[in-house]
Design a protein around this motif. Structure first.
Motif, short mmCIF file in Angstrom:
data_model
loop_
_atom_site.label_atom_id
_atom_site.label_comp_id
_atom_site.label_asym_id
_atom_site.label_seq_id
_atom_site.Cartn_x
_atom_site.Cartn_y
_atom_site.Cartn_z
N ASN A 1 0.82 -1.21 0.00
CA ASN A 1 0.00 0.00 0.00
C ASN A 1 0.85 1.26 0.00
OD1 ASN A 1 -2.42 -1.45 0.02
ND2 ASN A 1 -2.49 -1.56 2.25
N LEU A 2 1.93 1.24 0.77
CA LEU A 2 2.83 2.40 0.79
C LEU A 2 3.49 2.57 -0.58
CD1 LEU A 2 3.97 4.61 2.66
CD2 LEU A 2 5.84 3.04 3.21
N GLY A 3 3.84 1.44 -1.21
CA GLY A 3 4.41 1.51 -2.55
C GLY A 3 3.45 2.15 -3.54
N ASP A 4 2.18 1.79 -3.44
CA ASP A 4 1.17 2.39 -4.32
C ASP A 4 1.08 3.90 -4.10
OD1 ASP A 4 0.57 0.00 -5.50
OD2 ASP A 4 -1.40 -0.23 -4.57
N CYS A 5 1.21 4.32 -2.84
CA CYS A 5 1.15 5.76 -2.54
C CYS A 5 2.31 6.49 -3.21
CB CYS A 5 1.18 5.99 -1.03
SG CYS A 5 -0.34 5.51 -0.18
N TYR A 6 3.50 5.92 -3.13
CA TYR A 6 4.65 6.56 -3.78
C TYR A 6 4.56 6.46 -5.30
CZ TYR A 6 7.38 7.66 0.37
OH TYR A 6 7.83 8.23 1.54
N ARG A 7 4.03 5.38 -5.79
CA ARG A 7 3.90 5.22 -7.25
C ARG A 7 2.95 6.25 -7.84
NH1 ARG A 7 0.49 0.23 -8.93
NH2 ARG A 7 -1.10 1.74 -8.23
N ASP A 8 1.85 6.51 -7.13
CA ASP A 8 0.82 7.39 -7.66
C ASP A 8 0.84 8.80 -7.07
OD1 ASP A 8 -0.07 5.23 -9.18
OD2 ASP A 8 -1.43 4.56 -7.60
N GLY A 9 1.75 9.06 -6.13
CA GLY A 9 1.80 10.38 -5.51
C GLY A 9 0.61 10.64 -4.60
N ILE A 10 0.21 9.64 -3.85
CA ILE A 10 -0.94 9.76 -2.95
C ILE A 10 -0.45 10.09 -1.54
CG2 ILE A 10 -2.90 8.55 -1.91
CD1 ILE A 10 -2.96 6.82 -4.46
N GLY A 11 -0.62 11.33 -1.13
CA GLY A 11 -0.21 11.74 0.21
C GLY A 11 1.28 11.97 0.37
N VAL A 12 2.06 11.65 -0.66
CA VAL A 12 3.51 11.85 -0.65
C VAL A 12 3.92 12.30 -2.06
CG1 VAL A 12 4.08 10.18 1.16
CG2 VAL A 12 3.87 9.41 -1.21
N LYS A 13 5.15 12.78 -2.17
CA LYS A 13 5.67 13.13 -3.48
C LYS A 13 5.89 11.87 -4.29
CE LYS A 13 9.41 15.64 -5.81
NZ LYS A 13 10.66 16.41 -5.61
N LYS A 14 5.43 11.87 -5.53
CA LYS A 14 5.55 10.68 -6.38
C LYS A 14 7.00 10.31 -6.58
CE LYS A 14 4.08 8.92 -10.92
NZ LYS A 14 3.28 9.21 -12.11
N ASP A 15 7.33 9.03 -6.34
CA ASP A 15 8.69 8.53 -6.52
C ASP A 15 8.61 7.04 -6.81
OD1 ASP A 15 11.36 7.53 -6.15
OD2 ASP A 15 11.85 9.36 -5.05
N GLU A 16 8.75 6.67 -8.07
CA GLU A 16 8.58 5.28 -8.47
C GLU A 16 9.72 4.39 -8.00
OE1 GLU A 16 7.84 5.26 -12.63
OE2 GLU A 16 5.87 6.21 -12.44
N HIS A 17 10.88 4.98 -7.72
CA HIS A 17 11.99 4.17 -7.21
C HIS A 17 11.74 3.77 -5.76
CE1 HIS A 17 14.56 4.57 -10.75
NE2 HIS A 17 14.10 5.80 -10.84
N ILE A 18 11.22 4.69 -4.96
CA ILE A 18 10.85 4.33 -3.59
C ILE A 18 9.72 3.32 -3.62
CG2 ILE A 18 9.93 5.17 -1.40
CD1 ILE A 18 11.28 7.83 -1.93
N ALA A 19 8.78 3.51 -4.53
CA ALA A 19 7.68 2.55 -4.67
C ALA A 19 8.23 1.16 -4.95
CB ALA A 19 6.74 2.99 -5.80
#
Length: 316
Positions: A119-137
């Protein structure tokens, strides 16, 4: 020169997660940013219109919410993840608050909860509540896969198909990238992921979802204790010399062939190294999921300035 990512650094994800202790979690409210919080979801159309107006929850929901919140505050990972889902989706009478969702996912992810990492990965992938960062995702997805979460296997397969992610693992060839993604999809399908089966069929593979009762394997990622000394004959480079990170394959006195990643840049202590030269060095080890094989493996890393050439091979 752009550095190539060759392995998952388990310390990276921990540094990126919110730094709240898992036990006795602080309940300081997290304010929603109108641009990066809940309103961003509404502007993106990700939240159905029906969720804007909530009916009063039933007494059962009130009790369940209170119990879940109490468990989450006490550091229970499944409860923290569940509370995050409710905040993200606006369930159980809660308003949509993606900042709170990310917070609770992070609490559970720090405890290595697979679903929370997804779920946290999805947030980073899509920029939900955090700055979008696909590498962190991707780091989140890979760590979720390490917990044995089949959904995590599928997430890794999806990510590998992205050239910007695959490039970090030297998967620049489209066919090789596709083959590696299919390997992860097969692993997910083996453990019942129907969506992974669909993706494999779209890629021309005839498979069906597995019905194995065996639990998915868990890879206990992280650094292994101690530093080891290695002395032996240099056999060959395990990565091209032009690569940012390259390795040595060394045969020790027992005939074992050990691969040691040297790191980024040139090591002057090994200048002029040739096949057959006797070398000595120190290395540390780390267990991680191998992107190319989807298997749990141990990687060895050179301790800087610990090595030297002991003797040149005969005739050189």
């Amino acid at each position: 020169m752009k550095k190539r990512q060759t392995f998952l650094c388990p310390g990276l994800l921990a540094a990126l997660l919110l730094c709240h202790p898992v036990q006795a979690v602080s309940m300081e409210p997290i304010s929603s940013d109108s641009k990066s919080g809940g309103e961003m979801w509404l502007l993106a159309g990700a939240v159905p219109e029906a969720l804007r107006t909530k009916q009063a929850p039933s007494r059962r929901e009130d009790k369940e919410l209170a119990e879940t919140r109490a468990k989450a505050e006490a550091g229970d990972p499944p409860a923290a993840n569940r509370l995050g889902v409710w905040y993200e989706k606006g369930r159980r009478g809660l308003p949509v608050d993606v900042k709170q969702a990310v917070y609770w996912y992070s609490v559970a992810a720090k405890a290595n909860n697979g679903l929370a990492l997804h779920n946290l990965g999805d947030c980073y992938r899509d920029g939900i509540g955090v700055k979008k960062d696909e590498h962190i995702a991707f780091d989140c997805y890979l760590k979720a896969a390490a917990t044995g979460l089949p959904l995590g296997y599928e997430d890794v397969g999806d990510s590998i198909l992205r050239p910007d992610i695959a490039e970090g693992f030297n998967l620049t060839d489209p066919d090789e990238r596709r083959a590696t993604a299919m390997l992860w999809y097969r692993k997910a399908a083996k453990h019942g992921r129907e969506s992974a089966v669909s993706k494999l069929k779209q890629m021309g593979q005839s498979v069906s979802a597995g019905t194995t009762s065996a639990p998915p394997p868990v890879c206990h990622v992280g650094k292994l204790p101690g530093t080891r000394q290695l002395t032996g004959a240099f056999l060959r480079y395990t990565y091209p010399r032009s690569a940012d990170a390259y390795g040595f394959l060394i045969r020790n006195a027992n005939g074992e062939e050990i691969d040691v990643i040297i790191g980024n840049g040139d090591c002057q202590e090994f200048a002029g190294l040739d096949e057959g030269d006797a070398v000595t060095l120190k290395f540390t080890s780390e267990r991680s999921l191998d992107i190319h094989t989807s298997e749990c493996s141990v990687m060895n890393f050179y301790v800087p300035d610990s090595g030297k050439i002991l003797k040149k091979a005969r005739g050189k």
